[in-house]
Scaffold this active site. Structure first.
Site: not given
Length: 254
Positions: A127, A153, A162, A214, A216
């Site tokens: 990240q 995150s 995802d 989102e 997904w």
């Protein structure tokens, strides 16, 4: 050598022989024998071990803009690798990965919907690299708006997945294109809770989650919690009673 000397020598040899058998240098288990009970062996707990001594993770851990990944998380999370149909390899926490495979099979067998892994576990180190790449290319303001701060995150947990979909043989992974597939994602979302997943970033909940819708992005929390969250139509923050005091700015979850 007289008889007394020989007797003394014999006694000394016997004592030395007995001492060697009791205090010899060999350790551990001899061929055909039992392990030496006086031997203490250090053991190293491998990644992915299910030993009772191994630390367990909290499937309801909250990682968002206000809550950082727990300090010891990366050392205890048990990751497994999976490869999607396009040969791309990803890492996911082992229980979450098994649940994803069940969800994937359920959707394919019963709805004819093909889902695949598209983004999963991401280390704090990676990240930091992503942040630096965006900052160098787009500038610090862009990085702050569109990239999660390293350590904050949800992808660090290994519990966030995802997905992308395949429709009529074509891979759909562009954000805008996936958002347009509302009917397909509505069918997918109906199946999430029964497999332990929640839709993490709900539509219209930006002020709570800090991220735009989102469809997904799924998060594994376990079946019981997932059913309670999804049936109530709430966010993980609301479920845990940890709604941020101030409204975070909305951003993507890169």
């Amino acid at each position: 050598m007289n008889r007394n000397s020989l007797r003394i020598l014999a006694i000394l040899l016997a004592v030395l022989t007995l001492s060697a058998s009791l205090f010899g240098c060999s350790r551990g288990k001899a061929p055909g024998g039992e392990a030496d009970t006086n031997t203490v062996e250090a053991t190293v707990e491998p990644v992915g071990s299910t030993s009772e001594a191994a630390e367990t993770i909290d499937y309801l851990v909250l990682v968002n803009k206000q809550n950082a990944l727990p300090d010891n998380w990366e050392s205890i999370v048990q990751l497994e690798e999976a490869t999607n149909r396009w040969g791309e390899t990803y890492q996911v926490e082992k229980t979450a990965l098994a649940a994803f495979f069940d969800l994937q099979k359920d959707l394919l067998d019963n709805d004819g919907i093909v889902i695949e892994l598209d983004s999963t576990y991401r280390s704090v180190k990676r990240q930091k690299e992503i942040w630096s790449e965006f900052e160098a290319e787009k500038g610090i303001d862009y990085a702050r708006e569109y990239v999660a701060v390293p350590g904050y995150s949800e992808h660090h947990t290994g519990l966030a997945i995802d997905i992308c979909i395949e429709k009529d043989g074509v891979r759909i992974d562009d954000n805008d294109d996936m958002i347009a597939e509302r009917e397909i994602f509505a069918q997918i979302h109906k199946k999430l809770a029964s497999h332990g997943f929640i839709l993490r970033y709900l539509e219209g909940m930006d002020a709570i989650t800090g991220y735009a819708y989102e469809p997904w992005h799924f998060r594994y929390v376990g079946v019981k919690a997932a059913e309670e969250i999804m049936n109530a139509g709430i966010t993980l923050e609301e479920y845990l009673g940890k709604v941020p005091a101030t409204e975070p700015e909305s951003a993507s979850a890169a």
